[in-house]
Scaffold this motif. Structure first.
Motif, PDB file in Angstrom:
ATOM      1  N   LEU A 189      -5.273   3.093   3.686  1.00  0.00           N
ATOM      2  CA  LEU A 189      -5.764   2.289   2.562  1.00  0.00           C
ATOM      3  C   LEU A 189      -5.710   0.804   2.886  1.00  0.00           C
ATOM      4  CD1 LEU A 189      -4.328   4.149  -0.558  1.00  0.00           C
ATOM      5  CD2 LEU A 189      -6.635   4.262   0.422  1.00  0.00           C
ATOM      6  N   ASP A 190      -4.713   0.401   3.656  1.00  0.00           N
ATOM      7  CA  ASP A 190      -4.638  -0.987   4.099  1.00  0.00           C
ATOM      8  C   ASP A 190      -5.826  -1.313   5.009  1.00  0.00           C
ATOM      9  OD1 ASP A 190      -3.080  -3.540   4.388  1.00  0.00           O
ATOM     10  OD2 ASP A 190      -3.103  -2.914   6.496  1.00  0.00           O
ATOM     11  N   GLU A 250       0.830  -1.207   0.000  1.00  0.00           N
ATOM     12  CA  GLU A 250       0.000   0.000   0.000  1.00  0.00           C
ATOM     13  C   GLU A 250       0.864   1.258   0.000  1.00  0.00           C
ATOM     14  OE1 GLU A 250      -3.008   0.168  -0.550  1.00  0.00           O
ATOM     15  OE2 GLU A 250      -3.880  -1.778  -0.075  1.00  0.00           O
ATOM     16  N   GLY A 280      -0.807   5.073   3.232  1.00  0.00           N
ATOM     17  CA  GLY A 280      -0.769   3.651   2.919  1.00  0.00           C
ATOM     18  C   GLY A 280      -1.437   2.834   4.004  1.00  0.00           C
TER      19      GLY A 280
END
Length: 498
Positions: free
Chosen positions: A309-310, A272, A306
């Motif tokens: 989004l993970d 990510e 990131g």
């Protein structure tokens, strides 16, 4: 555009489409029919079919299912928005198609008709704690029975009939007599012609009804469909905003000539983070860095964004699995009834708690970038991007952003630390997933506002520096109310998502 429900492939994006007016069509009802036939052959005590529920689980009963629906439809608070109620119908319909409930499959086309007519049940806000949305689905069942009125959408909402739908619409004679048959299945639908009848209907409109049998009552309401609907809607909307966040950050990078070193593939780790860095690098293009290192709002963007989004990906996968499963208790499969706890949604609550916490992290970085855009040390422009010295410019945007950020922090409070013991101690745990899903859906607005504040400031900074910016925001630099600018920026965000 119409899509087909098959009990196996429903997505968060489809739930959002259906919630906002897309038509649906039934796929194969084979699994639902198999479970129904199997349920009719069962012997011995079966929870909710031949017994009471909760603390009454050991009490033998007969034909008390409709009383169960009436007693469990007692939610409280305001009714939820129509789009959320519509999403609830779609999720429960998809779960029933997955099989395992034992509900009469003749119900399925009736529920489909309700969705496609834009009718929704008057679901109240409060009543579920993460062990099944009993009040929401009992209310829905009473609408099907005709004991409660369906709610009609506003006249501005146009619900189109599903393209390629092979069902025969009810004829005038069928709507007068209250019957209709779905093409090719032999299933029977029930229709009522509203002649100035129940509230929420208009004369001449067909109103879907279904005479649920007593044994269908618990199987119909044994689901967290309303919670999953909220969670799916939240994931879809948050996904759009989080994609737009990268495009917003790219404008801030250009506005202060932030270094692109932190975006280099050499320093990334994790899928990510690597994807975020690459996407941002492509959007920024190039800059002329002025500093060895920029503040965390820029330097740590791949790591923080990131992570969110993970968390979003994990939540979306979990919710998708639950929407395409049979959460039934008992589960009708393999020739018997399996009593279980699959209605419990702890894994969804945990995923949503993590997602809401991660949203705060990425929104905090957006507010930090906004601060740098107001700072001459980073832009080389006047304080607060003012038109001339001493004016306030966009100073107020920091206040607005932090007001929204405070709301995000409030909504991020974990629900999974709570607990409840109910029904004379028989039900001794609760995940409070409905609260987690509701908070996730509510979190979209303050996140959108934080991003809009950054976008307005970054566009203004780019224009003052004479750098390209093609967004249709008001170019005026004078001191003036910025609420219209923020509204416009919020409207632009979905279009910035790749």
């Amino acid at each position: 555009m119409t899509f087909v429900l098959d009990g196996a492939h429903l997505t968060c994006e489809q739930v959002d489409r259906a919630a906002h007016g897309s038509g649906i069509a039934l796929g194969s009802t084979a699994r639902a029919q198999a479970a129904w036939r199997m349920a009719g052959l069962l012997n011995g005590p079966v929870y909710g079919r031949t017994t009471g529920v909760g603390a009454n689980k050991d009490v033998e009963t007969e034909d008390t299912g409709l009383d169960l629906l009436r007693s469990h439809a007692g939610g409280a608070g305001p009714t939820i928005e129509a789009f959320r109620a519509r999403a609830t119908l779609v999720v429960r319909l998809n779960q029933l198609l997955a099989g395992g409930s034992g509900v009469d499959p003749a119900l399925l086309p009736v529920l489909t008709a309700a969705v496609n007519l834009g009718l929704t049940p008057p679901i109240r806000t409060y009543g579920a704690i993460g062990t099944g949305d009993l009040t929401a689905l009992a209310t829905t069942a009473l609408c099907l029975l005709g004991e409660l009125p369906w709610t009609r959408p506003s006249d501005t909402v146009r619900i189109e009939a599903p393209a390629g739908d092979t069902r025969n619409p009810p004829t005038e004679a069928e709507t007068r007599t209250g019957t209709g048959t779905e093409a090719g299945t032999g299933d029977t639908r029930s229709w009522e012609r509203a002649e100035g009848g129940p509230p929420g209907t208009r004369p001449g409109d067909p109103v879907p009804r279904f005479a649920l049998a007593s044994v269908d009552a618990l199987p119909f309401i044994s689901s967290g469909a309303a919670t999953l609907a909220d969670a799916a809607l939240a994931c879809h909307r948050l996904g759009v905003l989080l994609s737009a966040a990268t495009a917003v950050a790219a404008r801030s990078f250009r506005a202060i000539d932030a270094s692109l070193e932190p975006l280099s593939p050499v320093v990334q780790r994790g899928a990510e983070q690597t994807e975020v860095a690459a996407g941002l690098r492509a959007l920024v293009g190039s800059t002329s860095p002025r500093r060895v290192q920029d503040p965390y709002g820029y330097r740590a963007f791949p790591q923080v964004h990131g992570a969110v989004l993970d968390a979003l990906g994990r939540a979306e996968r979990t919710i998708t699995e639950e929407m395409n499963a049979a959460p039934e208790n008992p589960l009708i499969a393999g020739g018997r009834a399996w009593h279980n706890g699959n209605f419990h949604s702890a894994r969804v609550a945990l995923a949503l708690d993590a997602l809401r916490a991660a949203l705060v992290q990425t929104a905090t970085l957006s507010a930090a970038r906004l601060a740098t855009l107001n700072d001459p040390a980073h832009t080389g422009l006047l304080p607060f991007l003012a038109e001339r010295p001493g004016l306030s410019g966009v100073m107020i945007l920091e206040y607005v952003a932090h007001s929204a950020l405070a709301e995000l922090r409030h909504l991020a409070a974990p629900v999974t630390l709570g607990g409840a013991v109910l029904s004379l101690g028989t039900e001794d745990h609760a995940s409070f997933t409905p609260q987690a899903a509701r908070s996730a859906l509510a979190a979209a607005e303050p996140l959108e506002i934080v991003l809009a504040c950054e976008l307005v400031a970054s566009v203004r900074a780019l224009r003052q520096r004479g750098l390209p910016c093609d967004l249709p925001l008001d170019p005026a630099m004078r001191d003036r109310p910025l609420d219209a600018d923020l509204d416009a920026a919020r409207g632009l965000l979905p279009g910035l998502a790749p």
